[in-house]
Write an enzyme that holds these catalytic residues in place. Structure first.
Site, PDB file in Angstrom:
ATOM      1  N   SER A  83      48.962  72.704  31.995  1.00  0.00           N
ATOM      2  CA  SER A  83      48.913  73.814  31.042  1.00  0.00           C
ATOM      3  C   SER A  83      49.871  73.677  29.864  1.00  0.00           C
ATOM      4  O   SER A  83      49.922  74.577  29.022  1.00  0.00           O
ATOM      5  CB  SER A  83      49.222  75.128  31.777  1.00  0.00           C
ATOM      6  OG  SER A  83      50.601  75.200  32.077  1.00  0.00           O
ATOM      7  N   SER A 124      41.595  79.844  27.239  1.00  0.00           N
ATOM      8  CA  SER A 124      42.835  79.983  26.467  1.00  0.00           C
ATOM      9  C   SER A 124      42.584  80.190  24.981  1.00  0.00           C
ATOM     10  O   SER A 124      41.659  79.607  24.399  1.00  0.00           O
ATOM     11  CB  SER A 124      43.665  78.714  26.654  1.00  0.00           C
ATOM     12  OG  SER A 124      44.683  78.641  25.699  1.00  0.00           O
ATOM     13  N   GLU A 126      44.214  78.777  22.892  1.00  0.00           N
ATOM     14  CA  GLU A 126      44.374  77.449  22.275  1.00  0.00           C
ATOM     15  C   GLU A 126      43.019  76.888  21.842  1.00  0.00           C
ATOM     16  O   GLU A 126      42.964  75.987  21.003  1.00  0.00           O
ATOM     17  CB  GLU A 126      45.036  76.478  23.263  1.00  0.00           C
ATOM     18  CG  GLU A 126      46.540  76.572  23.313  1.00  0.00           C
ATOM     19  CD  GLU A 126      47.239  76.093  22.040  1.00  0.00           C
ATOM     20  OE1 GLU A 126      46.977  74.964  21.616  1.00  0.00           O
ATOM     21  OE2 GLU A 126      48.018  76.863  21.471  1.00  0.00           O
ATOM     22  N   TYR A 148      44.781  69.506  25.312  1.00  0.00           N
ATOM     23  CA  TYR A 148      44.726  70.690  26.190  1.00  0.00           C
ATOM     24  C   TYR A 148      43.655  71.656  25.705  1.00  0.00           C
ATOM     25  O   TYR A 148      42.824  72.134  26.489  1.00  0.00           O
ATOM     26  CB  TYR A 148      46.104  71.379  26.225  1.00  0.00           C
ATOM     27  CG  TYR A 148      46.077  72.739  26.894  1.00  0.00           C
ATOM     28  CD1 TYR A 148      46.074  72.862  28.281  1.00  0.00           C
ATOM     29  CD2 TYR A 148      46.042  73.918  26.130  1.00  0.00           C
ATOM     30  CE1 TYR A 148      46.038  74.110  28.889  1.00  0.00           C
ATOM     31  CE2 TYR A 148      46.006  75.170  26.734  1.00  0.00           C
ATOM     32  CZ  TYR A 148      46.004  75.267  28.111  1.00  0.00           C
ATOM     33  OH  TYR A 148      45.962  76.498  28.712  1.00  0.00           O
ATOM     34  N   LYS A 152      40.311  72.785  27.670  1.00  0.00           N
ATOM     35  CA  LYS A 152      40.017  74.194  27.987  1.00  0.00           C
ATOM     36  C   LYS A 152      38.636  74.595  27.463  1.00  0.00           C
ATOM     37  O   LYS A 152      37.943  75.404  28.074  1.00  0.00           O
ATOM     38  CB  LYS A 152      41.096  75.105  27.394  1.00  0.00           C
ATOM     39  CG  LYS A 152      42.334  75.218  28.260  1.00  0.00           C
ATOM     40  CD  LYS A 152      42.084  76.064  29.516  1.00  0.00           C
ATOM     41  CE  LYS A 152      43.242  76.007  30.484  1.00  0.00           C
ATOM     42  NZ  LYS A 152      42.981  76.627  31.775  1.00  0.00           N
TER      43      LYS A 152
HETATM   44  P1  NAP Z   1      51.497  77.204  35.057  1.00  0.00           P
HETATM   45  O1  NAP Z   1      52.661  78.100  35.341  1.00  0.00           O
HETATM   46  O2  NAP Z   1      51.738  75.900  34.373  1.00  0.00           O
HETATM   47  O3  NAP Z   1      50.778  76.918  36.469  1.00  0.00           O
HETATM   48  C1  NAP Z   1      49.819  75.908  36.595  1.00  0.00           C
HETATM   49  C2  NAP Z   1      49.389  75.806  38.044  1.00  0.00           C
HETATM   50  O4  NAP Z   1      48.391  74.780  38.156  1.00  0.00           O
HETATM   51  C3  NAP Z   1      50.507  75.426  39.042  1.00  0.00           C
HETATM   52  O5  NAP Z   1      50.339  76.186  40.212  1.00  0.00           O
HETATM   53  C4  NAP Z   1      50.226  73.958  39.322  1.00  0.00           C
HETATM   54  O6  NAP Z   1      50.677  73.534  40.577  1.00  0.00           O
HETATM   55  C5  NAP Z   1      48.699  73.968  39.286  1.00  0.00           C
HETATM   56  N1  NAP Z   1      48.139  72.625  39.131  1.00  0.00           N
HETATM   57  C6  NAP Z   1      48.395  71.711  38.158  1.00  0.00           C
HETATM   58  N2  NAP Z   1      47.681  70.593  38.368  1.00  0.00           N
HETATM   59  C7  NAP Z   1      46.938  70.806  39.483  1.00  0.00           C
HETATM   60  C8  NAP Z   1      46.004  70.015  40.207  1.00  0.00           C
HETATM   61  N3  NAP Z   1      45.680  68.764  39.835  1.00  0.00           N
HETATM   62  N4  NAP Z   1      45.424  70.551  41.306  1.00  0.00           N
HETATM   63  C9  NAP Z   1      45.748  71.803  41.717  1.00  0.00           C
HETATM   64  N5  NAP Z   1      46.649  72.581  41.096  1.00  0.00           N
HETATM   65  C10 NAP Z   1      47.231  72.089  39.977  1.00  0.00           C
HETATM   66  O7  NAP Z   1      50.391  77.972  34.221  1.00  0.00           O
HETATM   67  P2  NAP Z   1      50.224  79.558  33.948  1.00  0.00           P
HETATM   68  O8  NAP Z   1      51.016  79.901  32.752  1.00  0.00           O
HETATM   69  O9  NAP Z   1      50.393  80.281  35.219  1.00  0.00           O
HETATM   70  O10 NAP Z   1      48.705  79.604  33.487  1.00  0.00           O
HETATM   71  C11 NAP Z   1      47.650  79.836  34.431  1.00  0.00           C
HETATM   72  C12 NAP Z   1      46.340  79.346  33.836  1.00  0.00           C
HETATM   73  O11 NAP Z   1      46.059  80.086  32.654  1.00  0.00           O
HETATM   74  C13 NAP Z   1      46.331  77.894  33.396  1.00  0.00           C
HETATM   75  O12 NAP Z   1      45.027  77.408  33.591  1.00  0.00           O
HETATM   76  C14 NAP Z   1      46.638  77.944  31.921  1.00  0.00           C
HETATM   77  O13 NAP Z   1      46.136  76.803  31.271  1.00  0.00           O
HETATM   78  C15 NAP Z   1      45.893  79.212  31.543  1.00  0.00           C
HETATM   79  N6  NAP Z   1      46.407  79.958  30.395  1.00  0.00           N
HETATM   80  C16 NAP Z   1      47.715  80.337  30.365  1.00  0.00           C
HETATM   81  C17 NAP Z   1      48.185  81.123  29.314  1.00  0.00           C
HETATM   82  C18 NAP Z   1      49.626  81.557  29.260  1.00  0.00           C
HETATM   83  O14 NAP Z   1      50.057  81.978  28.171  1.00  0.00           O
HETATM   84  N7  NAP Z   1      50.367  81.521  30.345  1.00  0.00           N
HETATM   85  C19 NAP Z   1      47.305  81.522  28.302  1.00  0.00           C
HETATM   86  C20 NAP Z   1      45.967  81.136  28.391  1.00  0.00           C
HETATM   87  C21 NAP Z   1      45.515  80.368  29.449  1.00  0.00           C
HETATM   88  P3  NAP Z   1      52.130  72.843  40.825  1.00  0.00           P
HETATM   89  O15 NAP Z   1      53.072  73.988  41.070  1.00  0.00           O
HETATM   90  O16 NAP Z   1      51.899  71.997  42.020  1.00  0.00           O
HETATM   91  O17 NAP Z   1      52.472  72.079  39.578  1.00  0.00           O
HETATM   92  O1  G4F Z   2      55.293  78.189  24.289  1.00  0.00           O
HETATM   93  P1  G4F Z   2      54.417  77.111  23.798  1.00  0.00           P
HETATM   94  O2  G4F Z   2      54.657  75.750  24.352  1.00  0.00           O
HETATM   95  O3  G4F Z   2      52.936  77.613  24.073  1.00  0.00           O
HETATM   96  P2  G4F Z   2      51.500  77.214  23.469  1.00  0.00           P
HETATM   97  O4  G4F Z   2      51.482  75.841  22.943  1.00  0.00           O
HETATM   98  O5  G4F Z   2      51.099  78.318  22.560  1.00  0.00           O
HETATM   99  O6  G4F Z   2      50.605  77.224  24.793  1.00  0.00           O
HETATM  100  C1  G4F Z   2      50.707  78.274  25.748  1.00  0.00           C
HETATM  101  O7  G4F Z   2      49.821  79.299  25.403  1.00  0.00           O
HETATM  102  C2  G4F Z   2      48.419  78.943  25.476  1.00  0.00           C
HETATM  103  C3  G4F Z   2      47.613  80.167  25.052  1.00  0.00           C
HETATM  104  O8  G4F Z   2      47.481  80.163  23.650  1.00  0.00           O
HETATM  105  C4  G4F Z   2      48.112  78.503  26.895  1.00  0.00           C
HETATM  106  F1  G4F Z   2      46.787  78.234  26.994  1.00  0.00           F
HETATM  107  C5  G4F Z   2      48.960  77.308  27.256  1.00  0.00           C
HETATM  108  O9  G4F Z   2      48.698  76.944  28.610  1.00  0.00           O
HETATM  109  C6  G4F Z   2      50.419  77.698  27.131  1.00  0.00           C
HETATM  110  O10 G4F Z   2      50.700  78.658  28.118  1.00  0.00           O
HETATM  111  O11 G4F Z   2      54.519  76.998  22.218  1.00  0.00           O
HETATM  112  C7  G4F Z   2      54.310  78.096  21.359  1.00  0.00           C
HETATM  113  C8  G4F Z   2      54.653  77.707  19.924  1.00  0.00           C
HETATM  114  C9  G4F Z   2      54.017  76.417  19.437  1.00  0.00           C
HETATM  115  O12 G4F Z   2      53.484  76.627  18.168  1.00  0.00           O
HETATM  116  C10 G4F Z   2      55.170  75.412  19.344  1.00  0.00           C
HETATM  117  O13 G4F Z   2      55.035  74.439  18.330  1.00  0.00           O
HETATM  118  O14 G4F Z   2      56.062  77.502  19.847  1.00  0.00           O
HETATM  119  C11 G4F Z   2      56.315  76.376  19.028  1.00  0.00           C
HETATM  120  N1  G4F Z   2      57.634  75.829  19.368  1.00  0.00           N
HETATM  121  C12 G4F Z   2      58.686  75.770  18.506  1.00  0.00           C
HETATM  122  N2  G4F Z   2      59.730  75.188  19.110  1.00  0.00           N
HETATM  123  C13 G4F Z   2      58.010  75.312  20.537  1.00  0.00           C
HETATM  124  C14 G4F Z   2      59.335  74.902  20.374  1.00  0.00           C
HETATM  125  N3  G4F Z   2      57.345  75.176  21.714  1.00  0.00           N
HETATM  126  C15 G4F Z   2      58.013  74.631  22.760  1.00  0.00           C
HETATM  127  N4  G4F Z   2      57.380  74.508  23.942  1.00  0.00           N
HETATM  128  N5  G4F Z   2      59.325  74.202  22.639  1.00  0.00           N
HETATM  129  C16 G4F Z   2      60.020  74.318  21.465  1.00  0.00           C
HETATM  130  O15 G4F Z   2      61.184  73.924  21.374  1.00  0.00           O
END
Ligand code: NAP
Ligand code: G4F
Length: 323
Positions: A83, A124, A126, A148, A152
């Protein structure tokens, strides 16, 4: 008889909130975990006695089919993914395997093993990437900007395809960024709140950051899992945009975090490091969550400043305790 739910990604941020939410609703909760050399169950250790963990991996079809056949879940929440956007540039093929093809594998497991299960896919914002419209709705064209985002998008469309081809109850939540004290420390919000807490306590001198101008629609993960569940309680499977409808820059998040600990001169503590810039950036995300507000009767409960305050409070406590 209580309902059964299978959560992939139960060890992740969303998986842990979803497990808590479903337990409170009286579900039997099963969580898919993969074999790792160190423990990954930190986020769910407080509910470990109430959930059942089953072994499998999104890259392994057999394990998924077996788990679905054994459990016969009423609902499947596919929250597992690679993710982290920067890692997807470093590991594009793995990201495709897990985040894209992994969705097909779990859908296939349901199709052959228990097709009446309702399926939620974690799509997402994204996928909007180089946004073609502001704000973004369910009808905004997609233009992903990272491996990514591309993965997605595949997961999103294969979910639509299984719904239309096999009449399965399969739907996607197009979730905008959602954060929490359980967010991984590599993501920008938690990196900031952890760094600011450490600076406040004199444990860190600098916070190295990437692009401060990027804008995101940030909500609280605990609020978003309710929307995911509501989607599976509808009469018909449909896709929904889930977000707050507000956008803030990374700089605004920084300012708010420093303000929360009483530090005014935030610029003195922050340095730009080009290593945190991405090959292609997503500049502006902002949801139009009208459909979710009206059809699901869902609304986020946590404001931007409440979210920052909650994360800062948690990181101060953790850093003070040295954990
Ligand atoms: P996260 O904290 O990175 O959790 C990802 C989970 O996926 C972990 O439990 C990880 O397990 C598991 N995983 C990774 N590779 C795997 C594999 N090969 N087989 C089985 N499990 C696997 O992500 P999150 O923030 O909770 O997000 C949940 C979902 O929503 C993800 O699909 C993410 O892409 C999507 N999403 C998130 C956001 C956001 O802002 N948080 C927004 C939009 C969509 P391990 O603990 O073993 O690594
Ligand atoms: O927190 P980020 O790494 O999240 P990003 O790339 O938006 O992705 C997250 O949200 C998605 C939903 O839109 C999910 F699908 C995805 O799985 C994940 O949860 O970065 C947010 C923004 C980016 O524009 C990045 O360039 O923050 C900017 N940024 C600036 N400085 C940084 C940093 N990001 C990270 N990780 N670290 C920095 O130091």
């Amino acid at each position: 008889m209580s309902k059964k739910a299978l959560i992939t990604g139960i060890t992740g941020q969303d998986g842990s909130y979803m497990a808590e939410f479903l337990l409170a609703k009286g579900y039997q909760v099963y969580g898919l975990t993969r074999r790792t050399s160190t423990i990954t169950t930190e986020r769910i250790k407080h509910i470990a006695a109430n959930i059942q963990l089953v072994e499998g991996d999104l890259t392994d079809q057999h394990s998924l089919t077996h788990v679905v056949r054994e459990i016969k879940p009423d609902e499947v929440y596919n929250l597992a993914a690679q993710s982290f956007v920067p890692s997807s540039f470093k590991q594009p093929v793995l990201t495709g395997e897990v985040t894209a093809l992994g969705v097909t594998r779990i859908l296939e497991a349901i199709r052959v093993g228990y097709p009446q299960a309702k399926f939620y896919q974690a799509s997402s914002s994204e996928m909007y990437g180089k946004a073609q419209e502001v704000p973004q709705t369910e009808h905004t064209p997609f233009y992903p900007r990272s491996p990514y985002g591309v993965a997605k998008l595949y997961g999103h469309w294969i979910t639509v395809n299984y719904r239309e081809s096999y009449n399965m109850f399969a739907c996607s939540g197009i979730c905008f960024n959602h954060e929490s004290p359980r967010r991984g420390t590599e993501f920008v919000t938690r990196k900031i709140t952890q760094g600011v807490a450490r600076i406040k306590l004199g444990k860190q001198k600098k916070l190295l950051m990437g692009n401060l101008d990027a804008k995101r629609d940030w909500g609280f993960a605990g609020d978003y899992v309710e929307a995911m569940w509501l989607m599976l309680q509808q009469e018909n499977p449909e896709d929904f945009v889930i977000g707050t409808g507000e956008t803030h820059s990374v700089k605004e998040f920084l300012v708010e975090a420093f303000k929360a600990v009483g530090i005014k001169n935030w610029q003195d503590w922050v340095e730009i490091d080009k290593n945190f810039y991405r090959p292609a950036e997503v500049d502006l995300l902002i949801a139009d969550p009208k459909k979710a507000f009206t059809k699901l009767n869902w609304k986020p409960k946590t404001s931007f400043s409440q979210l920052v305050a909650m994360m800062i409070k948690n990181d101060l406590k953790k850093e003070e305790a040295g954990v």
